[in-house]
Design a protein around this motif. Structure first.
Motif, PDB file in Angstrom:
ATOM      1  N   GLY A 147       0.820  -1.210   0.000  1.00  0.00           N
ATOM      2  CA  GLY A 147       0.000   0.000   0.000  1.00  0.00           C
ATOM      3  C   GLY A 147       0.848   1.252   0.000  1.00  0.00           C
ATOM      4  O   GLY A 147       1.883   1.339   0.658  1.00  0.00           O
ATOM      5  N   GLY A 148       0.413   2.225  -0.781  1.00  0.00           N
ATOM      6  CA  GLY A 148       1.142   3.477  -0.872  1.00  0.00           C
ATOM      7  C   GLY A 148       0.701   4.468   0.193  1.00  0.00           C
ATOM      8  O   GLY A 148      -0.092   4.165   1.085  1.00  0.00           O
ATOM      9  N   GLN A 149       1.219   5.674   0.064  1.00  0.00           N
ATOM     10  CA  GLN A 149       0.941   6.703   1.056  1.00  0.00           C
ATOM     11  C   GLN A 149      -0.536   7.059   1.098  1.00  0.00           C
ATOM     12  O   GLN A 149      -1.100   7.268   2.154  1.00  0.00           O
ATOM     13  CB  GLN A 149       1.780   7.940   0.749  1.00  0.00           C
ATOM     14  N   ASN A 150      -1.183   7.117  -0.044  1.00  0.00           N
ATOM     15  CA  ASN A 150      -2.590   7.520  -0.103  1.00  0.00           C
ATOM     16  C   ASN A 150      -3.499   6.338  -0.430  1.00  0.00           C
ATOM     17  O   ASN A 150      -4.563   6.513  -1.017  1.00  0.00           O
ATOM     18  CB  ASN A 150      -2.773   8.626  -1.144  1.00  0.00           C
ATOM     19  N   ASP A 151      -3.084   5.135  -0.058  1.00  0.00           N
ATOM     20  CA  ASP A 151      -3.910   3.956  -0.310  1.00  0.00           C
ATOM     21  C   ASP A 151      -5.048   3.930   0.695  1.00  0.00           C
ATOM     22  O   ASP A 151      -4.840   3.682   1.893  1.00  0.00           O
ATOM     23  CB  ASP A 151      -3.055   2.693  -0.193  1.00  0.00           C
ATOM     24  N   GLU A 152      -6.256   4.196   0.231  1.00  0.00           N
ATOM     25  CA  GLU A 152      -7.396   4.276   1.140  1.00  0.00           C
ATOM     26  C   GLU A 152      -7.822   2.925   1.668  1.00  0.00           C
ATOM     27  O   GLU A 152      -8.551   2.845   2.653  1.00  0.00           O
ATOM     28  CB  GLU A 152      -8.580   4.938   0.435  1.00  0.00           C
ATOM     29  N   THR A 153      -7.383   1.824   1.060  1.00  0.00           N
ATOM     30  CA  THR A 153      -7.814   0.500   1.491  1.00  0.00           C
ATOM     31  C   THR A 153      -7.043  -0.006   2.692  1.00  0.00           C
ATOM     32  O   THR A 153      -7.426  -1.002   3.297  1.00  0.00           O
ATOM     33  CB  THR A 153      -7.655  -0.508   0.341  1.00  0.00           C
ATOM     34  N   LEU A 154      -5.950   0.653   3.070  1.00  0.00           N
ATOM     35  CA  LEU A 154      -5.050   0.133   4.099  1.00  0.00           C
ATOM     36  C   LEU A 154      -5.067   1.041   5.315  1.00  0.00           C
ATOM     37  O   LEU A 154      -5.059   2.264   5.195  1.00  0.00           O
ATOM     38  CB  LEU A 154      -3.622   0.019   3.552  1.00  0.00           C
ATOM     39  N   ARG A 155      -5.074   0.412   6.502  1.00  0.00           N
ATOM     40  CA  ARG A 155      -4.992   1.163   7.754  1.00  0.00           C
ATOM     41  C   ARG A 155      -4.221   0.325   8.763  1.00  0.00           C
ATOM     42  O   ARG A 155      -4.467  -0.872   8.909  1.00  0.00           O
ATOM     43  CB  ARG A 155      -6.396   1.475   8.283  1.00  0.00           C
ATOM     44  N   ARG A 156      -3.280   0.947   9.441  1.00  0.00           N
ATOM     45  CA  ARG A 156      -2.537   0.267  10.487  1.00  0.00           C
ATOM     46  C   ARG A 156      -3.408   0.139  11.739  1.00  0.00           C
ATOM     47  O   ARG A 156      -4.132   1.076  12.099  1.00  0.00           O
ATOM     48  CB  ARG A 156      -1.272   1.038  10.833  1.00  0.00           C
ATOM     49  N   VAL A 157      -3.349  -1.015  12.393  1.00  0.00           N
ATOM     50  CA  VAL A 157      -4.132  -1.242  13.605  1.00  0.00           C
ATOM     51  C   VAL A 157      -3.219  -1.862  14.653  1.00  0.00           C
ATOM     52  O   VAL A 157      -2.075  -2.227  14.382  1.00  0.00           O
ATOM     53  CB  VAL A 157      -5.348  -2.162  13.336  1.00  0.00           C
ATOM     54  N   GLU A 158      -3.763  -1.988  15.855  1.00  0.00           N
ATOM     55  CA  GLU A 158      -2.988  -2.557  16.956  1.00  0.00           C
ATOM     56  C   GLU A 158      -2.737  -4.041  16.707  1.00  0.00           C
ATOM     57  O   GLU A 158      -3.530  -4.737  16.067  1.00  0.00           O
ATOM     58  CB  GLU A 158      -3.748  -2.338  18.269  1.00  0.00           C
ATOM     59  N   ARG A 159      -1.624  -4.517  17.239  1.00  0.00           N
ATOM     60  CA  ARG A 159      -1.254  -5.927  17.070  1.00  0.00           C
ATOM     61  C   ARG A 159      -2.348  -6.836  17.625  1.00  0.00           C
ATOM     62  O   ARG A 159      -2.835  -6.644  18.736  1.00  0.00           O
ATOM     63  CB  ARG A 159       0.066  -6.190  17.794  1.00  0.00           C
ATOM     64  N   GLY A 160      -2.740  -7.826  16.840  1.00  0.00           N
ATOM     65  CA  GLY A 160      -3.727  -8.804  17.293  1.00  0.00           C
ATOM     66  C   GLY A 160      -5.168  -8.380  17.142  1.00  0.00           C
ATOM     67  O   GLY A 160      -6.065  -9.068  17.648  1.00  0.00           O
ATOM     68  N   SER A 161      -5.440  -7.268  16.468  1.00  0.00           N
ATOM     69  CA  SER A 161      -6.820  -6.803  16.316  1.00  0.00           C
ATOM     70  C   SER A 161      -7.621  -7.752  15.432  1.00  0.00           C
ATOM     71  O   SER A 161      -7.090  -8.325  14.476  1.00  0.00           O
ATOM     72  CB  SER A 161      -6.829  -5.397  15.704  1.00  0.00           C
ATOM     73  N   ARG A 162      -8.901  -7.891  15.762  1.00  0.00           N
ATOM     74  CA  ARG A 162      -9.816  -8.711  14.979  1.00  0.00           C
ATOM     75  C   ARG A 162     -11.084  -7.914  14.684  1.00  0.00           C
ATOM     76  O   ARG A 162     -11.507  -7.088  15.494  1.00  0.00           O
ATOM     77  CB  ARG A 162     -10.196 -10.006  15.714  1.00  0.00           C
ATOM     78  N   VAL A 163     -11.695  -8.207  13.545  1.00  0.00           N
ATOM     79  CA  VAL A 163     -12.937  -7.529  13.172  1.00  0.00           C
ATOM     80  C   VAL A 163     -14.086  -8.122  13.977  1.00  0.00           C
ATOM     81  O   VAL A 163     -14.286  -9.336  13.996  1.00  0.00           O
ATOM     82  CB  VAL A 163     -13.210  -7.675  11.669  1.00  0.00           C
ATOM     83  N   VAL A 164     -14.828  -7.244  14.654  1.00  0.00           N
ATOM     84  CA  VAL A 164     -16.051  -7.666  15.333  1.00  0.00           C
ATOM     85  C   VAL A 164     -17.229  -7.510  14.383  1.00  0.00           C
ATOM     86  O   VAL A 164     -17.962  -8.458  14.111  1.00  0.00           O
ATOM     87  CB  VAL A 164     -16.260  -6.863  16.626  1.00  0.00           C
TER      88      VAL A 164
END
Length: 1315
Positions: free
Chosen positions: A666-683
């Motif tokens: 993912g590039g600088q302006n890649d809207e599909t990517l976001r950094r999250v905390e280690r071990g995060s899961r989608v609820v």
């Protein structure tokens, strides 16, 4: 917020024997079960129902034949392909799987009470009837023996430093009375306790704990030893401590049970024996006893095996197995298996699988073997519209904890509301029907299904007396159905789906163990009963089943990965293969524990996630590091083990594009990517919203507004002309407001009235205007994801700018609608333009002062000026007001500023006393508007011409000044002379001469033309003066000397011949310039044949020799550099090949381990050598460039330097064609045949050698090395690899591209002679 979901279960009753099972173990290499009874031991395969091997324990006398013996321990030993048994008689027996023989390897006279092997199977602990512990190696060699009951605390004994007595210490919330509190007497253990020791090991095998009944107190104590047999700690006196003991494999806590006067708890101890937390079992204090506690191998689930403490009215005991998990420091009862009161169905052995963390094995007293496979799942409502509350249901015993994430984020273990049931819940399912997805049904442990409906809103939310309003309405109980079918074992129904109002579907065990049955349930005539409407046999074990809310399709997954479709919405339900539109069957390569249906590129697709983090779309692997995923609306949201959250639009991406998107960083302006905390899961993802709810490993929740969801929602709102919703969302989430215009400029400009009407707030409009900037945010900040259609950009007028277009469009609309209301916004449009129109804005403020607005909603001049001062620096505004020449306006601005009246009033008074034009000149000069100042000074009169001349010289306004005067005026000539002097100072002598010539200054013009070597203009001016012939000859010789210095020999010869009348000097000049034909013409014209012999022929001979030497030198140097280039490239290839060999090549087994490091190890050691070049001066930069292109051997840029030098050589030799041709003609004319032949041959050889070398020196791959590998034969991986390789390399400069481009040789230019 995950639940345990039963994936599949297996019941096998083929194994039968006398007695009942006493011990159960699992062979880790084969998956078969080892079952020992008081008569025999058997290896049994529950999948096939076959007994692999069996041996009798009574035949050889290890146990008595009357069945009074007992097996107290059983352990699988994979290394020796055998099993170890410990018997109450004291024998330790090894059962060989291959020979089915028993061998006694040791015996203890006092008998054995338990056996426990270390996790690494290197040590074994035996407890004897004399209450001692024997530690042995895996070869049954004794290491040590010591007593269980020891008076010493152990090596971890607490240290008392003697700081006062207990009575003087701080006792916290208990108060001072705790100092006088007497120690509570420990009561003996309960009567039902078997009084046998319990041994458990820590997961790393370094410590083990023993729970035994203390002889002195009759209560249980827990002691911890290390693997050398040294006592480490002894537990504190715990009243009511029971027999169960299990050490958490992760090593943090020991689990046991404790009976309080008012409750029954599972308690936890640290390794030092101190209590550390507990949770209460859902039973009355004297209702049940805990037989065993068992942790699964990854420490995520604790199994509690319970039994009734006293028999019921029928004299039978009920048995349960409960599965507990912990999150956010709260223990949840996730599954409850109720085995009833039938003694034959009661489990007598329970154990977890050593390889599969969520597989549970049980053996019943009636010799039935039960295998349960569990999986983690999040029960979320399946709706896709705004009516869905984004419900997530969490099972906690007989409660369902429901959180509605659309209304708010409630951190677990709290919830929005809870639903209390009469029996523990095993599964929850939501109604999969649009507009009704908030309703849920629960399958309980007693086999009933309970339904909860959404409460009727009944209008506005209710308000209590304290003015609080009800935002969330809990679900209300509707009815409970019993199921009219025989349920042999717990959880005989699994994968419950609520298809529509009165129709459920569930999975049950098939007629054979390798099959399943789909049960369609609907209400019968008896209102409270669900009867079987249809039973469908499936050839295979169903491990998951999902339904899509939008298409109503139901997909089944079998344990081998095959996908089936249930056709339920018809008169005759059936099961068929899931097929693509092409007719091919769809299967997963490996079984997936989670499954979902979605639409990918317009085609319904099945997604699956394995327990090894591989995400599949049918048989295509999308990614291999996915920790969780969810499908909502048109988006796939995944979290990865690289701590990122990706959100991809499915309707615009195919499977290959999904693969590529999940693979790239993912590039600088890649809207599909976001950094999250280690071990995060989608609820869950809130439908028709921008919120993604994530759960951290500890259990706490975080809500993120994912950029992809935000931008998708904004684009939808902007397409629907919902400007207000878009504006509020962008302001809250800090999205650049330029997107409102950039998304679709044409639509925005056509709907400015709608935009203003919806915002309806001056502050919001001004905020939008102040954030405007020229860049296109759809390109720089929020580029559209791949596959989205690009909207047509607006056709602005040539030279117009985006900010100006928006400001003008909004200002026109505001002035047409309500100019008084939008007065401040109109001022903002003037100020925000690329060239601020401050004068116009000030003039409008002045108009407000002269003509105040009438009616409400208007803005007076004071408010407008105050707002203008907020937008613009007060000093700048003062200067611009001064530029309007309106002193009333100037005073109005000055009064609002912080300026001292003593500073500006004298200046203003001085200006008022001046003549109007001179006044404006003074103001413009003060404001540095020198063009306007010059114009006003010209209007002031001729008496101010010295000031005009001074201003023109200081500010270099010569061109503007000349336009203000007529060409025949004295002022014009004075300005022209000044301009000419300026041009001479700027080294533009020819232009200076032209300026002086046009104004009649002939002498100055002649001098300027002579200085600039403009000989034709100089001769014209000289003859216009006119000059005498002798001075004209001197002028011609002067000009000829200047021209010869510039190597313009032919022009110099013209001056010498025609104006200096010196033919000999002219011919000599032509010979010096190699103009052979022109020199020969003058020789014959002036009849000077003697010069041919004295000057021309020797010059020809000398020129031929010089050219031959030059060409030979160039050819030799070219050959040398060409050979060196070949060697440099060969060394480069060898080095690259060696580096690949050092990494074992791409086919080695460890290639993946080095793939990330290879880009670092192959990097050039010179890659950072010129990192400071950008900060150098221009002179040093040129020097650095020359040094970079140095031909010194070993230079990291040597290849580029060689290419540059070779290209220069080819170009210089190619330019010699015309010069060589002229020389050859002259040589042949004067019979210098030998020299002509030699020169033509040498030059022809040089051209031929260079033409042949061009394809070799500049191969095609050099020119295409910077081009990405795209095309019809490219794959997603190859394209990504190409782009990543280019990103790691330095971007080519224009100089690099010029060097890598082969020089063009003019093969069509004829230069040689045919004779």
């Amino acid at each position: 917020m995950r639940n345990l979901k039963l994936l599949k279960s297996l019941k096998s009753s083929e194994l039968q024997g006398p007695g009942s099972p006493q011990c159960l173990a699992v062979r880790s290499d084969t998956g078969t079960l080892l079952i020992a009874s008081q008569y025999s031991i058997a290896e049994f395969n529950p999948q096939t129902g076959q007994v692999a091997s069996e041996a009798s324990l009574t035949a050889d006398g290890y146990l008595p034949a009357d069945g009074s013996g007992c097996v107290v321990g059983l352990q699988d030993l994979p290394e020796t392909e055998s099993a170890c048994l410990a018997l109450t008689s004291g024998d330790v027996v090894v059962f060989d799987f291959n020979t089915s023989q028993l061998e006694c390897v040791g015996s203890v006279n006092s008998g054995l009470t338990s056996m426990s092997w270390s996790p690494d199977e290197e040590l074994v602990i035996l407890t004897t009837g004399q209450e001692t512990i024997i530690m042995m190696t895996k070869t049954f060699e004794p290491i040590t023996e010591f007593g269980i009951h020891q008076d010493d605390f152990g090596e971890g004994k607490f240290i008392t430093v003697g700081w006062g007595k207990k009575e003087t210490q701080f006792h916290g919330s208990e108060g001072k009375q705790a100092a006088q509190k007497k120690a509570q007497e420990v009561k003996p253990t309960a009567e039902w306790d078997d009084r046998c020791p319990r041994v458990t090991w820590r997961g790393d095998g370094q410590l083990f704990a023993v729970s035994a009944v203390c002889p002195s107190t009759g209560a249980r104590k827990v002691r911890v030893w290390n693997r050398e047999g040294v006592l480490q700690a002894t537990s504190e006196a715990v009243n009511g401590l029971e027999q169960a003991l299990s050490w958490k494999p992760s090593g943090s806590l020991l689990a046991s049970t404790q009976r309080h006067p008012n409750k029954h708890c599972v308690v936890f101890m640290e390794k030092n024996g101190l209590l550390h937390g507990d949770f209460t079992l859902p039973f009355r204090k004297d209702q049940a006893k805990v037989k065993e506690l068992l942790w699964n191998n990854d420490s995520t689930v604790l199994a509690v095996w319970l039994e009734d403490l006293t028999p019921g009215e029928d004299g039978r005991l009920n048995t349960w197995v409960q599965l507990w998990t912990v999150a956010n420091y709260h223990w949840y009862l996730k599954q409850s298996l109720d085995f009833g009161t039938d003694p034959s169905q009661a489990p007598v052995c329970v154990c977890w699988d050593p390889e599969r963390a969520l597989r549970l094995h049980l053996a019943t007293r009636g010799w039935s073997c039960l295998v349960y496979d569990w999986g983690w799942t999040t029960e979320r409502s399946p709706g896709t519209d705004a009516s869905d509350y984004a419900n997530v249901a969490v099972i906690d015993g007989d409660k369902i904890l429901v959180t509605t994430f659309r209304q708010g984020i409630v951190p677990p273990p709290m919830c929005s509301f809870d639903l209390q049931l009469s029996s523990p819940v095993n599964q929850v399912t939501f109604l999969c029907q649009p507009q009704r997805t908030n309703q849920l049904a629960a399958l309980t442990a007693n086999g009933n299904i309970t339904i909860y409906n959404q409460a009727d809103s009944g209008g506005e939310p209710n308000k209590a007396a304290n003015e609080f309003k009800t935002v969330i309405r809990p679900l209300v109980f509707k009815e409970t159905f019993s199921i009219a079918m025989h349920q042999e074992a717990p959880l005989c129904l699994r994968h419950l789906l609520w298809l529509q109002d009165n129709l459920f579907v569930a999975v049950s065990t098939g007629l054979v163990p390798t099959s399943s049955a789909l049960i369609l349930l609907c209400p019968s005539q008896d209102v409270d009963t669900l009867s079987v409407r249809c039973r469908l046999e499936v050839d295979g074990v169903v491990i998951s089943m999902v339904q899509c809310c939008s298409t109503r399709s139901v997909a089944l997954q079998l344990e081998d990965g095959r996908i089936r479709k249930l056709l339920w919405d018809c008169a005759d339900p059936s099961v068929e293969e899931w097929q693509e539109s092409s007719g091919c069957s769809v299967n997963f390569p490996v079984p997936c524990t989670q499954m979902a249906l979605c639409s990918v590129d317009g085609q319904e697709c099945v997604l699956g996630l394995t327990d090894r983090s591989h995400l599949y779309a049918a048989d295509v692997e999308l990614a291999s590091n996915v920790s969780s995923f969810a499908v909502c609306d048109d988006f796939l949201v995944v979290t990865t083990h690289s701590h990122t959250c990706r959100c991809l639009r499915l309707s615009t991406l195919g499977l290959k594009a999904l693969q590529a998107a999940l693979a790239q960083d993912g590039g600088q302006n890649d809207e599909t990517l976001r950094r999250v905390e280690r071990g995060s899961r989608v609820v869950t993802v809130v439908p028709q919203d921008t919120r993604v709810v994530l759960q951290m490993p500890r259990g706490n929740l975080e809500t993120v507004h994912h950029r992809a969801l935000v931008l998708a929602q904004l684009r939808q709102w902007l397409d629907d002309l919902k400007f207000r919703e878009a504006f509020e969302c962008m302001r809250k989430l800090r999205i650049n407001l330029n997107l409102i215009y950039d998304h679709n400029p044409k639509v925005f400009l056509e709907n400015t009235h709608t935009f203003l009407k919806q915002l309806d707030s001056i502050s919001n409009i001004n905020l939008f205007l102040t954030e405007l900037r020229e860049e296109d945010t759809t390109i720089s900040m929020y580029p559209r994801p791949g596959g989205c259609p690009q909207l047509q950009r607006p056709l602005h007028a040539p030279g117009s700018k985006k900010v100006d277009v928006i400001c003008d469009a909004l200002r026109r609309t505001m002035e047409d609608t309500h100019p008084n209301k939008f007065c401040l916004s109109v001022l903002t449009t003037h100020v925000k333009k690329s060239t601020p129109e401050l004068e116009i804005a000030l003039q409008k403020v002045h108009e407000l002062r002269v003509n105040p607005p009438e009616g409400d909603g208007g803005v007076n001049a004071e408010e407008a000026l105050k707002y203008l001062l907020f937008l613009v620096n007060v000093n700048d505004l003062y200067e611009h007001s001064l530029g309007t020449y309106d002193f009333d306006l100037v005073l109005m601005v000055a009064e609002k500023s912080q300026k001292d009246p003593k500073e500006y009033l004298p200046f203003l008074n001085m200006l008022k006393s001046m003549e109007v034009n001179y006044q404006r000149y003074t103001i413009d000069k003060h404001l540095r508007r020198y063009g306007k100042a010059l114009m006003h000074l010209r209007k002031s009169g001729d008496e101010h011409f010295p000031e005009v001349l001074q201003l023109v010289k200081e500010q270099k306004l010569y061109s503007q000044a000349l336009r203000l005067y007529s060409a025949d005026s004295a002022h014009y000539k004075a300005l022209s002379r000044a301009y000419a002097k300026h041009l001479l100072d700027q080294q533009q002598a020819e232009q200076a001469g032209l300026m002086l010539w046009r104004c009649g200054e002939l002498d100055g013009a002649l001098q300027a033309f002579t200085t600039g070597a403009s000989w034709r203009n100089a001769i014209c001016v000289a003859q216009q003066i006119p000059l005498p012939s002798d001075r004209l000859a001197l002028l011609a010789r002067d000009l000829a000397g200047r021209l010869s210095g510039q190597r313009r020999f032919t022009e110099a010869a013209v001056l010498l011949d025609q104006y200096a009348k010196d033919c000999e000097e002219a011919i000599s000049m032509l010979i010096s310039g190699a103009a052979w034909e022109e020199a020969l013409r003058l020789i014959h014209m002036h009849n000077r044949a003697d010069i041919t012999e004295t000057d021309l022929k020797p010059a020809l001979d000398e020129a031929a020799s010089a050219q031959i030497f030059l060409v030979e030198t160039q050819l030799a140097a070219f050959s040398h550099h060409r050979a060196r280039l070949t060697l440099v490239r060969q060394q480069k290839e060898d080095k690259a090949r060696m580096s690949m060999l050092d990494e074992d090549g791409p086919d080695c087994a460890d290639a993946e381990l080095y793939s990330e490091a290879s880009s670092v190890t192959n990097a050039s050691k010179y890659s950072h050598s010129n990192s400071r070049v950008s900060s150098r001066s221009s002179k040093n930069r040129r020097k650095a460039e020359r040094k970079k292109l140095s031909l010194k051997e070993g230079n990291p840029q040597e290849e580029k330097a060689l290419l540059y030098t070779l290209g220069e050589m080819v170009a210089s030799v190619d330019k010699m064609r015309e010069e060589i041709q002229a020389l050859l003609k002259a040589l042949v004319l004067f019979r210098f045949d030998r020299q002509a032949d030699e020169l033509q041959l040498v030059f022809q050889q040089a051209l031929h050698a260079m033409e042949e070398a061009v394809p070799e020196v500049w191969p095609q791959d050099i020119q295409s090395s910077h081009t990405p590998l795209t095309g019809p034969n490219s794959t997603a991986n190859s394209i990504m690899a190409s782009f990543q390789q280019q990103q790691t390399q330095t971007q080519p400069t224009s100089k690099d591209i010029e060097i890598s481009t082969p020089p063009t040789m003019r093969s069509g230019v004829k230069w040689n002679l045919d004779f």
